[in-house]
Design a protein around this motif. Sequence first.
Motif, PDB file in Angstrom:
ATOM      1  N   CYS A 129       0.607  11.443  -2.623  1.00 58.07           N
ATOM      2  CA  CYS A 129       0.661  12.439  -1.549  1.00 58.07           C
ATOM      3  C   CYS A 129      -0.513  12.169  -0.390  1.00 58.07           C
ATOM      4  O   CYS A 129      -1.445  11.287  -0.576  1.00 58.07           O
ATOM      5  CB  CYS A 129       0.250  13.751  -2.214  1.00 58.07           C
ATOM      6  N   SER A 130       0.049  12.425   0.761  1.00 56.19           N
ATOM      7  CA  SER A 130      -0.807  11.942   2.008  1.00 56.19           C
ATOM      8  C   SER A 130      -0.452  13.227   3.124  1.00 56.19           C
ATOM      9  O   SER A 130       0.609  13.388   3.447  1.00 56.19           O
ATOM     10  CB  SER A 130      -0.637  10.777   2.468  1.00 56.19           C
ATOM     11  N   PHE A 131      -1.368  13.846   3.545  1.00 54.63           N
ATOM     12  CA  PHE A 131      -1.265  14.697   4.711  1.00 54.63           C
ATOM     13  C   PHE A 131      -1.182  13.815   5.984  1.00 54.63           C
ATOM     14  O   PHE A 131      -1.522  12.719   6.135  1.00 54.63           O
ATOM     15  CB  PHE A 131      -2.449  15.560   5.098  1.00 54.63           C
ATOM     16  N   ASN A 132      -0.377  14.268   7.105  1.00 50.47           N
ATOM     17  CA  ASN A 132      -0.285  13.462   8.114  1.00 50.47           C
ATOM     18  C   ASN A 132      -1.468  14.035   8.936  1.00 50.47           C
ATOM     19  O   ASN A 132      -1.938  14.959   9.153  1.00 50.47           O
ATOM     20  CB  ASN A 132       1.073  14.514   8.986  1.00 50.47           C
ATOM     21  N   PRO A 133      -2.065  12.877   9.267  1.00 48.21           N
ATOM     22  CA  PRO A 133      -3.455  12.913   9.940  1.00 48.21           C
ATOM     23  C   PRO A 133      -3.477  13.080  11.384  1.00 48.21           C
ATOM     24  O   PRO A 133      -4.554  13.560  11.852  1.00 48.21           O
ATOM     25  CB  PRO A 133      -4.050  11.795   9.395  1.00 48.21           C
ATOM     26  N   TYR A 134      -2.327  12.994  12.081  1.00 47.12           N
ATOM     27  CA  TYR A 134      -2.214  13.098  13.684  1.00 47.12           C
ATOM     28  C   TYR A 134      -1.841  14.293  13.983  1.00 47.12           C
ATOM     29  O   TYR A 134      -0.912  14.531  14.770  1.00 47.12           O
ATOM     30  CB  TYR A 134      -1.491  11.894  14.051  1.00 47.12           C
ATOM     31  N   THR A 135      -2.501  15.362  13.827  1.00 44.64           N
ATOM     32  CA  THR A 135      -2.179  16.586  14.122  1.00 44.64           C
ATOM     33  C   THR A 135      -3.476  17.480  14.193  1.00 44.64           C
ATOM     34  O   THR A 135      -4.515  17.180  13.960  1.00 44.64           O
ATOM     35  CB  THR A 135      -1.462  17.356  12.970  1.00 44.64           C
ATOM     36  N   PHE A 187      -1.234  23.362  15.111  1.00 42.81           N
ATOM     37  CA  PHE A 187       0.217  22.980  14.489  1.00 42.81           C
ATOM     38  C   PHE A 187       0.507  23.178  13.076  1.00 42.81           C
ATOM     39  O   PHE A 187      -0.504  22.972  12.063  1.00 42.81           O
ATOM     40  CB  PHE A 187       0.560  21.521  15.036  1.00 42.81           C
ATOM     41  N   PRO A 188       1.646  23.051  12.468  1.00 43.79           N
ATOM     42  CA  PRO A 188       1.744  23.045  11.135  1.00 43.79           C
ATOM     43  C   PRO A 188       1.695  21.871  10.342  1.00 43.79           C
ATOM     44  O   PRO A 188       1.545  20.706  11.121  1.00 43.79           O
ATOM     45  CB  PRO A 188       3.471  23.312  11.139  1.00 43.79           C
ATOM     46  N   LEU A 189       1.009  21.794   9.305  1.00 47.01           N
ATOM     47  CA  LEU A 189       0.625  20.457   8.547  1.00 47.01           C
ATOM     48  C   LEU A 189       1.920  20.143   7.535  1.00 47.01           C
ATOM     49  O   LEU A 189       2.813  20.789   7.482  1.00 47.01           O
ATOM     50  CB  LEU A 189      -0.408  21.079   7.330  1.00 47.01           C
ATOM     51  N   HIS A 190       1.911  18.850   7.561  1.00 51.79           N
ATOM     52  CA  HIS A 190       2.900  18.308   6.766  1.00 51.79           C
ATOM     53  C   HIS A 190       2.519  17.173   5.851  1.00 51.79           C
ATOM     54  O   HIS A 190       1.267  16.722   6.094  1.00 51.79           O
ATOM     55  CB  HIS A 190       4.163  17.232   7.799  1.00 51.79           C
ATOM     56  N   ILE A 191       3.097  17.102   4.503  1.00 47.59           N
ATOM     57  CA  ILE A 191       2.632  16.369   3.556  1.00 47.59           C
ATOM     58  C   ILE A 191       3.705  15.540   3.195  1.00 47.59           C
ATOM     59  O   ILE A 191       4.826  16.173   2.663  1.00 47.59           O
ATOM     60  CB  ILE A 191       1.902  17.235   2.624  1.00 47.59           C
ATOM     61  N   ALA A 192       3.318  14.261   2.822  1.00 48.72           N
ATOM     62  CA  ALA A 192       4.480  13.559   2.168  1.00 48.72           C
ATOM     63  C   ALA A 192       4.213  13.170   0.701  1.00 48.72           C
ATOM     64  O   ALA A 192       2.984  13.016   0.370  1.00 48.72           O
ATOM     65  CB  ALA A 192       4.603  12.118   2.977  1.00 48.72           C
ATOM     66  N   VAL A 193       5.151  13.413  -0.042  1.00 51.47           N
ATOM     67  CA  VAL A 193       4.915  13.080  -1.643  1.00 51.47           C
ATOM     68  C   VAL A 193       5.717  12.056  -2.181  1.00 51.47           C
ATOM     69  O   VAL A 193       6.998  12.196  -1.951  1.00 51.47           O
ATOM     70  CB  VAL A 193       5.097  14.444  -2.254  1.00 51.47           C
ATOM     71  N   ILE A 212      -5.131  13.000  -5.119  1.00 53.21           N
ATOM     72  CA  ILE A 212      -5.785  14.139  -4.579  1.00 53.21           C
ATOM     73  C   ILE A 212      -5.853  13.760  -3.055  1.00 53.21           C
ATOM     74  O   ILE A 212      -6.169  12.563  -2.580  1.00 53.21           O
ATOM     75  CB  ILE A 212      -7.105  14.672  -4.982  1.00 53.21           C
ATOM     76  N   ALA A 213      -5.219  14.483  -2.219  1.00 50.26           N
ATOM     77  CA  ALA A 213      -5.570  14.355  -0.618  1.00 50.26           C
ATOM     78  C   ALA A 213      -6.062  15.558   0.170  1.00 50.26           C
ATOM     79  O   ALA A 213      -5.481  16.976  -0.065  1.00 50.26           O
ATOM     80  CB  ALA A 213      -4.002  13.852  -0.150  1.00 50.26           C
ATOM     81  N   ALA A 216      -4.328  18.703  -1.445  1.00 49.87           N
ATOM     82  CA  ALA A 216      -2.941  18.863  -2.303  1.00 49.87           C
ATOM     83  C   ALA A 216      -3.327  17.928  -3.251  1.00 49.87           C
ATOM     84  O   ALA A 216      -4.133  16.694  -3.396  1.00 49.87           O
ATOM     85  CB  ALA A 216      -2.077  18.168  -1.267  1.00 49.87           C
ATOM     86  N   CYS A 217      -2.643  17.974  -4.310  1.00 48.56           N
ATOM     87  CA  CYS A 217      -2.591  17.168  -5.649  1.00 48.56           C
ATOM     88  C   CYS A 217      -1.094  17.271  -6.045  1.00 48.56           C
ATOM     89  O   CYS A 217      -0.587  17.842  -6.252  1.00 48.56           O
ATOM     90  CB  CYS A 217      -3.551  17.484  -6.656  1.00 48.56           C
ATOM     91  N   VAL A 218      -0.945  15.876  -6.855  1.00 51.78           N
ATOM     92  CA  VAL A 218       0.422  15.661  -7.715  1.00 51.78           C
ATOM     93  C   VAL A 218       0.047  15.256  -8.985  1.00 51.78           C
ATOM     94  O   VAL A 218      -0.891  14.563  -9.198  1.00 51.78           O
ATOM     95  CB  VAL A 218       1.190  14.673  -6.807  1.00 51.78           C
ATOM     96  N   SER A 219       0.974  15.539  -9.684  1.00 53.73           N
ATOM     97  CA  SER A 219       0.832  15.091 -11.219  1.00 53.73           C
ATOM     98  C   SER A 219       2.063  14.577 -11.825  1.00 53.73           C
ATOM     99  O   SER A 219       3.169  14.530 -11.323  1.00 53.73           O
ATOM    100  CB  SER A 219       0.485  16.494 -11.994  1.00 53.73           C
ATOM    101  N   ASP A 220       1.854  14.345 -13.246  1.00 46.74           N
ATOM    102  CA  ASP A 220       3.036  13.522 -13.873  1.00 46.74           C
ATOM    103  C   ASP A 220       4.091  14.447 -14.113  1.00 46.74           C
ATOM    104  O   ASP A 220       4.924  14.103 -14.575  1.00 46.74           O
ATOM    105  CB  ASP A 220       2.486  13.192 -15.245  1.00 46.74           C
ATOM    106  N   HIS A 221       3.753  15.722 -14.020  1.00 45.37           N
ATOM    107  CA  HIS A 221       4.626  16.728 -14.253  1.00 45.37           C
ATOM    108  C   HIS A 221       5.653  17.171 -13.159  1.00 45.37           C
ATOM    109  O   HIS A 221       6.071  18.471 -13.080  1.00 45.37           O
ATOM    110  CB  HIS A 221       4.369  18.064 -15.197  1.00 45.37           C
ATOM    111  N   ALA A 222       5.623  16.397 -12.039  1.00 41.85           N
ATOM    112  CA  ALA A 222       6.353  16.656 -11.010  1.00 41.85           C
ATOM    113  C   ALA A 222       5.808  17.710 -10.183  1.00 41.85           C
ATOM    114  O   ALA A 222       6.487  18.437  -9.317  1.00 41.85           O
ATOM    115  CB  ALA A 222       7.867  16.885 -11.081  1.00 41.85           C
ATOM    116  N   THR A 223       4.672  18.199 -10.486  1.00 43.96           N
ATOM    117  CA  THR A 223       4.081  19.510  -9.664  1.00 43.96           C
ATOM    118  C   THR A 223       3.302  19.060  -8.519  1.00 43.96           C
ATOM    119  O   THR A 223       2.521  17.852  -8.389  1.00 43.96           O
ATOM    120  CB  THR A 223       2.943  19.913 -10.793  1.00 43.96           C
ATOM    121  N   ILE A 224       3.296  19.741  -7.493  1.00 43.72           N
ATOM    122  CA  ILE A 224       2.460  19.695  -6.275  1.00 43.72           C
ATOM    123  C   ILE A 224       1.550  20.876  -6.178  1.00 43.72           C
ATOM    124  O   ILE A 224       2.254  22.181  -6.297  1.00 43.72           O
ATOM    125  CB  ILE A 224       3.353  19.508  -5.156  1.00 43.72           C
TER     126      ILE A 224
END
Length: 419
Positions: free
Chosen positions: A33-39, A43-49, A377-378, A387-395
Amino acid sequence: LRSSLCQSLNFAMTPFRYVNGCIESHCRPLYACSFNPYTCPQFPLHIAVAGINHVSIYEITNGTDFYPKLTICDPALTPHDDCTGEADRSSATKANRFYAVNWLYDTRDDKLMVVFGGDNGLIRIVNASTAEEVQIHSGHGNVVNEIRVHPVKFTIYASASKDMTIRIWSSRCQTALVVVAGFDGHRDQILSCDWSVCGNYIASGSMDHTVRLWKVTEKMHERDAEKRDRSFEEFDEPFKAAVESSFACAQVASTGDMHTNYVDCVRFFGQFLFTKSSENDLVISKFGDFEDGVAGCRITADTANETSISQLSHLRIPNGDTWFLKFDIDPRKEWLLVGDRTGKIHAWHLTPARLPSADPDCTIEMPGMLPSAIRQIAFDPHGKLVACVSDHATIVILKRTDWTPENDRTQGSPSPSSV
């Protein structure tokens, strides 16, 4: 008993609290996972998973609410292919799991992009607004394990691979700028890499238990003034590739003395290195002596590497004996967070007054989260959300309760307003 009491008190004082979470419908592991750092904060935050066969972009509004805004699917799959990740791995249409994702930004055309890679070794760059493919980078001969963007030049990134190489790429070119490897390089797959703050060094960690440091030099200043003054768009693709490829790289430091198992996450902290292995251990260290530069300075021969390393502290990660668990350090350099295989997050408070304690300062438990490995973790670019992502498809989204915008150190960064 005293240690347990201190941990209980610290747990109650943690500045991070759970605010939201969801489980993606495929119920397969999420690896990055990674947040958009150029904001900017307004402005709203965006995260890519990234996980199985696709990358999802979520928008976070009102500080805590988030919803899917864009899904980028693996173009190699057809609607009839298996999208669960359980396909025959020997088949031609095997599922392509993505293990790495990050963000790029091209100031020439104000283009915000998502870059991701995984099982098949291909790296795709996609416009984050339109989902239009910008570039495909092929060159790695195996799995892409991590992607890290240059700290100053946001079209350039490094990728670490199972093929035992790091490659440096630009979104403006099809071919790699540099292949970071060699006779003295890693002897097993590279799991992690990171840029120094100045962008002149890359650190790498590998399954061969070693940490290595590479010096990256740029030769673009050697181009004559007339060519530099002309518009970049006036040149054809071969010249553009030549300009972007005027880099060189050499190993300057290495050590196998810190870890006895896979080194799956490395991060720079100023001139120091934070390196984690799958042996419940995270080490704070530095090549050379404290007064030396990033790579030390004892060895001056062109063919020799710095092998002396100063170890400052060893942090113990409870239930951290699983590889591919990636930690993060907040942009204010105040907290280090790492997940474990049971779905908990362990946090260390970083302060100039003292070295971090061996045991975590606090442990964060997420309500309702099934016990599964937290893969990455990001922090957001302002240090407010985690934000964190896991093996159980959890954000899961955490919020730092003591965050104040007056102390935000990222307000001068490029700021595309939206995805």
